[in-house]
Enzyme design. Sequence first.
Site, PDB file in Angstrom:
ATOM      1  N   ARG A 199      36.725 -13.491   4.152  1.00  0.00           N
ATOM      2  CA  ARG A 199      36.372 -12.121   3.798  1.00  0.00           C
ATOM      3  C   ARG A 199      37.090 -11.732   2.510  1.00  0.00           C
ATOM      4  O   ARG A 199      38.128 -12.298   2.160  1.00  0.00           O
ATOM      5  CB  ARG A 199      36.767 -11.155   4.919  1.00  0.00           C
TER       6      ARG A 199
ATOM      7  N   LYS B 277      40.711 -10.111  11.046  1.00  0.00           N
ATOM      8  CA  LYS B 277      40.590  -8.793  11.655  1.00  0.00           C
ATOM      9  C   LYS B 277      41.347  -8.790  12.976  1.00  0.00           C
ATOM     10  O   LYS B 277      41.283  -9.747  13.734  1.00  0.00           O
ATOM     11  CB  LYS B 277      39.117  -8.455  11.910  1.00  0.00           C
TER      12      LYS B 277
ATOM     13  N   ARG C  25      30.209 -15.278   1.264  1.00  0.00           N
ATOM     14  CA  ARG C  25      30.596 -15.673   2.631  1.00  0.00           C
ATOM     15  C   ARG C  25      29.356 -16.130   3.406  1.00  0.00           C
ATOM     16  O   ARG C  25      29.381 -17.160   4.093  1.00  0.00           O
ATOM     17  CB  ARG C  25      31.266 -14.478   3.314  1.00  0.00           C
TER      18      ARG C  25
END
Length: 356
Positions: free
Chosen positions: A210, A234, A309
């Site tokens: 990311r 995350k 990505r």
Amino acid sequence: MRRELLLEKIETYKAIMPWYVLDYYQSQLAVPYRFTTLYEYLKEYKRFFDWLMDADLTQAPKIADIDLSTLEHLTKKDLEAFVLYLRERPSLNTYSTKEGLSQTTINRTLSALSSLYKYLTEEVENDQGEPYFYRNVMKKVSTKKKKETLASRAENIKQKLFLGDETLAFLDYVDKEYEQKLSNRAKSSFRKNKERDLAIIALLLASGVRLSEAVNLDLKDVNLNMMIIEVIRKGGKRDSVNVAGFAKGYLESYLAVRQRRYKAEKQDLAFFLTEYRGVPNRMDASSIEKMVGKYSEDFKIRVTPHKLRHTLATRLYDATKSQVLVSHQLGHSSTQVTDLYTHIVNDEQKNALDNL
């Protein structure tokens, strides 16, 4: 956004917030939420509290004085009026022809409010071990999600991916052809950052990380011998990510000039740096987005780092046909989100058959 600037902006918002929002903020640091997420949530709370005062739903003279009882006694109709306000308010973007905020932005606002209400009604404890109040009006507010099949989404996305030979062709274009169109002044700026920009693009295309994960990379996180990088996913989980071999040369070229060109000292830990008036800083997400957009638009079509990505994920699935492997590479706990790439690859296979 540079970390130092981000924290500065967060403090600015915290200074005007009610005490219970500050409690919420402190609690979320322990989860841990990313600072970027908390910053976006604080912006949404300001938007909401400003509306409460404008709509005369509180008598508080300023945001910091809005008390808990105001939130406790808001009705479903009140929240629906807020959503309508968001949908119909004039856009602050003067280049936009839309009258109000996008559904995506509205959903983000409601998500931020849902998180705050859940904290106040379920997670926090007062001196008696009870939440501040029990009535969670956000549970009665529904969000509208964009309806789109995977096949439709795949069709829309695949035009913005650099698949097959285009992955290396894009890097080669930036490396050898892009500057030919530039003025002498623009060439000077391009050449200063060429190795860094190529290293960033190559890393995104070769790892699928990311944007935030690339921004937060430190020197110690990059192992070029093993071609592995350490990132914070995350939810705050550390993860080791494999990097495709084609990125190695670009990363090595950048490291060879990083210290000299960006005036880096031992205390400058960030992997990707920018330099202004002799002071090195971590390159922020906005700068990388603009950089990727600039080069990709000149090459084929303007894309975001997130499309790079998607490019890696699609190419990896095409090569392995393993959704498990792709989900691990991207840092997902489930293969459900990788269903998209099967549709893209299947479409590509169908197109190849049609050309036989």
